[in-house]
Design an enzyme around this catalytic site. Sequence first.
Site, PDB file in Angstrom:
ATOM      1  CG  ASP A 118      -2.069   1.549  -3.156  1.00 40.89           C
ATOM      2  OD1 ASP A 118      -2.843   2.363  -3.708  1.00 40.89           O
ATOM      3  OD2 ASP A 118      -1.954   1.468  -1.935  1.00 40.89           O
ATOM      4  NE  ARG A 145      -3.697   0.308   1.815  1.00 43.15           N
ATOM      5  CZ  ARG A 145      -4.253   0.114   3.019  1.00 43.15           C
ATOM      6  NH1 ARG A 145      -4.396  -1.100   3.482  1.00 43.15           N
ATOM      7  NH2 ARG A 145      -4.652   1.144   3.738  1.00 43.15           N
ATOM      8  CB  CYS A 146       0.384   4.582  -1.552  1.00 41.15           C
ATOM      9  SG  CYS A 146       1.200   4.668  -3.159  1.00 41.15           S
ATOM     10  N   PRO A 147       2.285   4.699   1.189  1.00 36.98           N
ATOM     11  CG  PRO A 147       3.667   6.001   2.541  1.00 36.98           C
ATOM     12  CD  PRO A 147       2.404   5.183   2.559  1.00 36.98           C
ATOM     13  CG  LEU A 148       4.526   0.504   2.349  1.00 38.50           C
ATOM     14  CD1 LEU A 148       4.153  -0.911   2.774  1.00 38.50           C
ATOM     15  CD2 LEU A 148       5.594   1.068   3.280  1.00 38.50           C
TER      16      LEU A 148
END
Lengths: 97, 393
Positions: free
Chosen positions: A64, A37-40
């Site tokens: 994502d 999932r963002c911000p990953l």
Amino acid sequence: MNVPDATGDTPDRPVGGASSDLPGQLPDEVLDCLGQRCPLPVIALARRLPELPVGAVVRVLADDPAAAVDIPAWCRMRGQEFLGAHPGPTYHIRRTH
Amino acid sequence: MPTEAIAWADVTSSPVYLDAATAAPLHPVARQALLAALDDGWADPDRLYSQARRARHLLDAAREATADTLGVRPDELSFTASGTSAAHTAVLGGLRGRRRAGRVLVHSAIEHSAVLHAAEQHVAGGGTAVEVPVDRLGRLDLDAWSAAVTGAEVASAALIAASHEVGTVQPVEAAAAACARVGVPLYVDAAQLVGRVPVPSGWSVLTASARKWGGPPGVGLLVVRKGTRWESPWPADERESGRTPGTLNLPAVVAAAASLRAATADAAAQATRLSALVDRIRARVAAEVPDVEVVGDPEHRLPHLVTFSCLYVDGEALLHALDRRGFAVSSGSSCTSSTLRPSHVLEAMGVLSHGNVRVSLHTGNTEADVERFLTELPGIVADLREQAGVTGL
């Protein structure tokens, strides 16, 4: 926040044919951020790109939906070159400085 | 550490509410009117007995006051059960009234989700929706808009007067002129303007929501100008000029009308005061929080609203951290939405969507509230980045 130490990059992963924004060229590195999932995915890109030589191209695999917005936005904020997005979803980024 | 203990007590004892664009705290005038109207506003205004006549009198007075504030005729104004219901009714009624002209709805890419969901229903029923893009600052592409409304079989057009997510004010009058040239009625969602800034002219249908100006939740406004081809999309009902069915929450309507009048009387002074605070937030956040993107038009913007995104920060974690320190804000980041998609507004603008915070001020917010937020924000963001191990990226 849960950020894994390993960014999920798989440099040895075989990549498919060149895309329209990579004429006759394969990416120098692939970051597999599928399921993250963002911000990953953006963090993974920000960690890895500066370790590669200027001119290198990274392919980010990220499903994502926020990555479609945030990867180009990160490139703009950091002055790196966003080459394009493709179904997959796949994003290509070139280190420019 | 006594210093920290005192600071924490201060924080928890005085929460700072910074989400007026979702719902402003109840205006004192709304509270007063609501309580007074509970005694006379429970009867059905359409019946023929004295209790009903008192209710009718309250409803008529609320309609006249609200129409007067908006500069429209009382019979052009209907109250609805919510701002969302008003927006749905505006979109679907505009399409229904012009179904002989065609089945194309033109709308901006940054409409409120209520408008987009009505558009989705229209498309699911065989209609067409044409989305007009915005630029990086969230400004409508007027050339694309003009081309879209000039296209074949356009029934109606919808434009938000100012973005509820980033504050950018839209060129409503120019967009309306483009619609007028081809005879397409324009619906304007004015939820963030009414009670705060003057509403531009040129529209045929307009909606607003009472809780945005300090009225109670559960009251929307729907205005349909005389001569507009518009038909209610709902099953027949004689109330509210046949535009929207169901019995109104009359005490809430009375409170909405009274607070709109009060908010509008104070609007120019509040806009000046809040706009200066928003300028301060824009400047200080950009200067004092590293790797932040303050988004939206810095000049042509709402007086009370500012949005920014913090690189590498999880939006949900940021909202929770702010909440723990007593700050109530909202976010357009995907992790804060039930659909897990980023805000369609930030997406349409092409700006960073994670680590997103929207601050929207209300009449009760003070300079001290804003100062405390600005003092604490850099440390909160730095802590989250440190916890996530993304410092220095």
